[in-house]
Design a protein around this motif. Structure first.
Motif, PDB file in Angstrom:
ATOM      1  N   ASP B 159       0.795  -1.015   0.046  1.00 36.86           N
ATOM      2  CA  ASP B 159      -0.244  -0.114   0.181  1.00 36.86           C
ATOM      3  C   ASP B 159       0.921   1.150  -0.079  1.00 36.86           C
ATOM      4  OD1 ASP B 159      -1.377   1.488   0.541  1.00 36.86           O
ATOM      5  OD2 ASP B 159      -2.202   1.774   2.134  1.00 36.86           O
ATOM      6  N   ALA B 161       0.486   4.292   0.948  1.00 41.60           N
ATOM      7  CA  ALA B 161       0.138   4.990   2.209  1.00 41.60           C
ATOM      8  C   ALA B 161       1.129   4.988   3.471  1.00 41.60           C
ATOM      9  CB  ALA B 161      -1.047   4.886   1.984  1.00 41.60           C
ATOM     10  N   LEU B 162       1.751   3.426   3.370  1.00 41.02           N
ATOM     11  CA  LEU B 162       2.370   2.687   4.341  1.00 41.02           C
ATOM     12  C   LEU B 162       3.591   3.360   4.522  1.00 41.02           C
ATOM     13  CD1 LEU B 162       2.560  -1.029   3.562  1.00 41.02           C
ATOM     14  CD2 LEU B 162       1.247   0.252   5.964  1.00 41.02           C
ATOM     15  N   GLU B 164       3.865   6.825   4.175  1.00 42.24           N
ATOM     16  CA  GLU B 164       3.388   8.013   4.662  1.00 42.24           C
ATOM     17  C   GLU B 164       2.711   8.221   6.154  1.00 42.24           C
ATOM     18  OE1 GLU B 164       0.051   9.080   1.709  1.00 42.24           O
ATOM     19  OE2 GLU B 164       1.486  10.624   0.592  1.00 42.24           O
ATOM     20  N   ALA B 165       2.007   6.558   5.455  1.00 50.14           N
ATOM     21  CA  ALA B 165       1.577   6.634   7.463  1.00 50.14           C
ATOM     22  C   ALA B 165       2.718   6.507   8.415  1.00 50.14           C
ATOM     23  CB  ALA B 165       1.257   5.640   7.771  1.00 50.14           C
ATOM     24  N   ALA B 166       3.796   5.541   8.011  1.00 42.42           N
ATOM     25  CA  ALA B 166       5.026   5.963   9.018  1.00 42.42           C
ATOM     26  C   ALA B 166       5.399   7.464   9.424  1.00 42.42           C
ATOM     27  CB  ALA B 166       5.937   4.744   8.541  1.00 42.42           C
ATOM     28  N   VAL B 180       9.374  -0.350   8.495  1.00 41.95           N
ATOM     29  CA  VAL B 180       7.713  -0.577   8.151  1.00 41.95           C
ATOM     30  C   VAL B 180       8.363  -1.150   6.452  1.00 41.95           C
ATOM     31  CG1 VAL B 180       5.565   0.250   6.774  1.00 41.95           C
ATOM     32  CG2 VAL B 180       6.780   0.796   9.054  1.00 41.95           C
TER      33      VAL B 180
END
Lengths: 361, 264
Positions: B159, B161-162, B164-166, B180
């Protein structure tokens, strides 16, 4: 829990303008929703606030501090992504702990805060499960806990409920509202679903073409849309082309669809000017005879649809335009599915409060 | 009825193919236990004599050490470079991306012989004459495309977005990658390393031009031995290589799940 301000934010890609000088204030502790169709700039605005996108112009302020050039890692934001973006190789508790670990909070403190936050989202008993072992709703709550545990200046949610079925989505909305009110978190929510926006928010900003069309409380946006676009987006589907033929301090007179009628006064309109007359589907009453007083036009039922608690009719007016009418089924006899059959001659009438006027551009 | 016939026919074809692929390997293993001095099939008497012989052949032993060290070093160098290249390719949106990807995978398509000659000429021109260094450069080229390929495949499944999430959670680029992204692409990276290692260990055509009298890899040692001898010690050393490969595959399968590596 900070006040977030956007000043004159612009975003351009090559030649297209994604955001056109946006100004927006999210008061501390309030829940603001950006509402608009896809491509309106709401996601771009969100990414600018999150620090994932550098605007071409303007400033982003968190509690008065300029963070425009600060990366998202240093902005202290909690973000719930559309795909959730949970880390699949970490348990629910490890996912929630990630932000605290990055902030070098000490281990005992991390354990305590993670447990407390998992309890807030009612997932305490599933802390050791991996995301793949959790249901959609549980995954949502892990994502929310992960974003909230760091006590963010602002909680940002990017259409997080889009993939859920209706029932679960409504349950999550109630839960989100409750949690953000409890923690008094400044929140920014992005959606294209007007009902969701009205349910959740303290403030709604309706966006279109990279601009904010209107910002206000859900009641204000719903009842007093300022532009035709906002009215349309709020589900007012009936628009008649008309002309302003008279105005006084207490009312203005409109000519549309072959009749003249009164509406609430709108400042800034001049006599003879073309206007769009918007009438809320639920504000129109269908009757078999001409109603005494009020505004009414004769027509013919083209379609009648049964939706459970409400019924909708499509009425072709004799003067040309078509109206969509929505009415409650409370008074409907038990076995009937509509008050009027297709083809019935009816009158469509409305009160003056149901009418909104917008100057033609 | 017809469906069953089809199904039976399909199974038979599948088994025939397995037989076709594996029969030579089985033959080699059987021959390696031959007690005779010449390679004959089927063996008339069994013994481990030729294994002893192979392990006492100095060119095999030094070749095996050279090949193992070489493959390890090449993999150790090519892996970080390959992963970094794959990350850059995965992220970038510029126009030359496809061309660069093709370039990085070129050693897969270009015949080893051509790579070997090209390296020989180039390195001679640059006055690099030490065989170990030349071999290392050549073998990094062998391993690199596999690491790039499998890492890219793993990245494509993540994904976007992973990261960015981190980052929104306070991780810098490096932390986001190490905590991650890397754990999630590790199976792909390991698969690429494994392929690369085996192909480097096994390579003849590239190495052929880069060795010298003192530094010889195992496959080349086997080839030159074969020119003057035709005894079953060749079969014995081959069987040991087959055994080693199976061992590696089984260990990786146990630790990571081979199926996951290749099918995703």
């Amino acid at each position: 829990m900070a006040q977030v301000v956007l000043e004159d934010i612009s975003c351009r890609y090559d030649t297209t303008v994604a955001l056109d000088r946006i100004a927006l204030t999210i008061p501390s502790g309030q829940f603001l929703t950006l509402l608009g169709p896809s491509g309106c700039g709401k996601s771009t605005t969100l990414r600018v606030i999150a620090g994932l996108l550098q605007p071409s112009g303007g400033r982003v302020l968190f509690e008065g501090r300029d963070v425009t050039s600060v990366g998202s890692a240093k902005r202290n934001i909690g973000m719930v992504f559309q795909s959730l973006a949970l880390f699949p190789h970490m348990t629910a508790a490890e996912n929630v702990a990630f932000g605290l670990k990055m902030r070098k909070v000490d281990v005992a403190e991390i354990g305590k805060r993670v447990r407390r936050m998992l309890d807030v989202v009612r997932l305490g008993h599933l802390a050791d499960r991996y995301p793949a072992q959790l249901s959609g709703g549980q995954q949502q709550r892990v994502a929310l806990a992960r974003a909230l545990v760091i006590e963010p200046s602002i909680l940002i949610l990017d259409e997080p409920f889009a993939a859920l079925d209706r029932k679960l989505r409504e349950a999550m909305q109630v839960e989100l509202r409750q949690i953000t009110q409890e923690l008094r978190t400044t929140s920014l929510f992005v959606t294209h679903d007007q009902e969701e926006a009205l349910t959740l928010s303290d403030l709604v900003a309706v966006m279109n073409n990279g601009r904010i069309e209107q910002i206000g409380s859900p009641g204000e946006i719903f009842r007093r849309p300022k532009t035709r676009f906002v009215a349309d987006f709020m589900g007012i589907t009936n628009f008649l082309d008309g002309k302003l033929v008279g105005a006084s301090a207490t009312a203005c007179r409109i000519e549309a669809a072959g009749i003249a009628f009164e509406a609430a006064p709108v400042p800034g309109l001049s006599l003879g000017q073309g206007v769009s007359v918007a009438i809320r589907p639920a504000g129109i009453k269908v009757t078999s005879g001409q109603p005494p007083g009020g505004i009414a036009m004769p027509g013919c039922v083209r379609q009648s649809n049964y939706h459970g608690s409400i019924c909708s009719y499509v009425v072709d007016l004799d003067s040309g335009p078509t109206l969509i009418v929505r009415e409650s089924n409370d008074d409907l006899p038990e076995h009937a599915s509509a008050r009027f059959p297709v083809g019935a001659r009816v009158w469509a009438g409305w009160r003056r409060e149901a009418v909104h006027l917008f100057a033609d551009q | 009825m017809m469906a069953r016939l089809y199904r039976g026919g399909f199974d038979a074809l599948a088994w025939a193919l397995y037989g076709f692929m594996l029969a030579p390997l089985v033959c080699v293993v059987l021959v390696s236990f031959n007690a005779d001095a010449v390679q004959s099939f089927p063996p008339r008497a069994l013994s481990l004599h030729w294994y002893w012989h192979a392990l006492n052949e100095p060119s095999f032993v030094s070749g095996a050490v050279t090949s193992a060290v070489l493959a390890l070093c090449a993999t150790a160098l090519a892996t970080p470079a390959g992963v970094a290249a794959a990350l850059a390719l995965h992220r970038s949106r510029w126009r030359g991306k496809a061309a660069l990807e093709l370039l990085l995978l070129a050693p897969l398509v270009v015949p080893g012989l051509v790579i070997g000659i090209a390296l020989l000429v180039t390195l001679a021109g640059m006055d690099v004459r030490e065989a170990p260094l030349r071999l290392l450069i050549g073998h990094v080229l062998i391993v690199l495309p596999y690491v790039v390929r499998t890492t890219l495949a793993s990245l494509a499944r993540l994904d976007p977005a992973l990261t960015e999430a981190a980052e929104t959670l306070g991780a810098n680029r490096l932390a986001a990658f190490l905590q991650v992204i890397l754990p999630l692409i590790r199976p792909g990276v390991v698969a690429g390393m494994l392929f690369g290692f085996i192909l480097s260990f096994d390579d003849v055509s590239v190495s052929l031009f880069l060795v010298d009298a003192r530094t010889v890899t195992l496959p080349l040692a086997i080839m030159s031995y074969l020119q003057y001898n035709f005894d079953p010690s060749i079969a014995a050393i081959s069987s040991m290589l087959i055994g080693l490969t199976i061992l590696v595959v089984v260990v990786v399968e146990r630790r990571l799940g081979m199926k996951q590596l290749f099918t995703g």
